[in-house]
Motif scaffolding. Structure first.
Motif, mmCIF file in Angstrom:
data_model
loop_
_atom_site.group_PDB
_atom_site.id
_atom_site.type_symbol
_atom_site.label_atom_id
_atom_site.label_comp_id
_atom_site.label_asym_id
_atom_site.label_seq_id
_atom_site.Cartn_x
_atom_site.Cartn_y
_atom_site.Cartn_z
ATOM 1 N N UNK A 73 1.481 5.075 8.360
ATOM 2 C CA UNK A 73 0.229 4.367 8.104
ATOM 3 C C UNK A 73 -0.739 5.087 7.179
ATOM 4 N N UNK A 74 -0.512 6.329 6.878
ATOM 5 C CA UNK A 74 -1.391 7.058 5.981
ATOM 6 C C UNK A 74 -2.380 7.950 6.708
ATOM 7 N N UNK A 75 -3.292 8.488 5.941
ATOM 8 C CA UNK A 75 -4.247 9.470 6.455
ATOM 9 C C UNK A 75 -5.662 8.913 6.655
ATOM 10 N N UNK A 76 -5.951 7.742 6.079
ATOM 11 C CA UNK A 76 -7.302 7.177 6.165
ATOM 12 C C UNK A 76 -7.272 5.883 6.965
ATOM 13 N N UNK B 132 -7.654 0.658 11.387
ATOM 14 C CA UNK B 132 -7.033 -0.141 10.341
ATOM 15 C C UNK B 132 -6.710 0.792 9.186
ATOM 16 N N UNK B 133 -5.437 0.918 8.825
ATOM 17 C CA UNK B 133 -5.079 1.826 7.740
ATOM 18 C C UNK B 133 -5.742 1.419 6.422
ATOM 19 N N UNK B 134 -6.192 2.408 5.679
ATOM 20 C CA UNK B 134 -6.748 2.192 4.350
ATOM 21 C C UNK B 134 -5.727 2.706 3.353
ATOM 22 N N UNK B 135 -5.300 1.834 2.466
ATOM 23 C CA UNK B 135 -4.283 2.195 1.481
ATOM 24 C C UNK B 135 -4.820 3.271 0.538
ATOM 25 N N UNK B 136 -3.911 4.097 0.027
ATOM 26 C CA UNK B 136 -4.308 5.112 -0.950
ATOM 27 C C UNK B 136 -4.946 4.454 -2.172
ATOM 28 N N UNK B 137 -4.424 3.298 -2.562
ATOM 29 C CA UNK B 137 -4.980 2.532 -3.672
ATOM 30 C C UNK B 137 -5.318 1.143 -3.132
ATOM 31 N N UNK C 273 -3.222 -2.573 -3.044
ATOM 32 C CA UNK C 273 -2.852 -3.237 -1.793
ATOM 33 C C UNK C 273 -3.326 -4.688 -1.788
ATOM 34 N N UNK C 274 -4.519 -4.934 -2.306
ATOM 35 C CA UNK C 274 -5.032 -6.307 -2.390
ATOM 36 C C UNK C 274 -4.174 -7.117 -3.355
ATOM 37 N N UNK C 275 -3.868 -6.513 -4.508
ATOM 38 C CA UNK C 275 -3.023 -7.218 -5.481
ATOM 39 C C UNK C 275 -1.678 -7.579 -4.870
ATOM 40 N N UNK C 276 -1.110 -6.663 -4.110
ATOM 41 C CA UNK C 276 0.177 -6.915 -3.467
ATOM 42 C C UNK C 276 0.059 -8.047 -2.446
ATOM 43 N N UNK C 277 -1.048 -8.067 -1.710
ATOM 44 C CA UNK C 277 -1.237 -9.075 -0.665
ATOM 45 C C UNK C 277 -1.451 -10.474 -1.239
ATOM 46 N N UNK C 278 -2.168 -10.592 -2.360
ATOM 47 C CA UNK C 278 -2.490 -11.916 -2.891
ATOM 48 C C UNK C 278 -1.597 -12.340 -4.039
#
Length: 91
Positions: free
Chosen positions: A21-24, A37-42, A46-51
């Protein structure tokens, strides 16, 4: 899985969770629990990937204008509904 805070209130997540899940994380507080809630490194990637390509070809300014127009339409609809409820004594 259960974890508890140390004497300074810190939570330590096992390596396998951090790897997955990451560090943030964003902490969301509810009446009866907390959620991490994991915060993506970028986050933008992540938003672009989701939409997908839903916003492709649109500038940030155009997206802001569309969002503002939609919010204004929704506010007008809500105000009209509220006025109608008040006039009919539904409230």
């Amino acid at each position: 899985m259960s974890i508890q805070t140390d004497t300074q209130g810190r939570l330590y997540l096992p390596a396998e969770l951090r790897e997955e899940y990451g560090e943030k994380f964003h902490v969301v507080r509810y009446d009866d629990r907390l959620e991490l809630i994991p915060i993506a490194d970028d986050p933008l990637a992540a938003v672009r990937e989701a939409v997908g390509d839903a916003f492709e070809g649109k500038s940030a300014a155009a997206l802001k204008e569309e969002a503002l127009a939609a919010a204004q339409r929704e506010a007008k609809t809500d105000l009209k509904r509220s006025d109608e409820e008040t006039a009919s004594g539904e409230k």
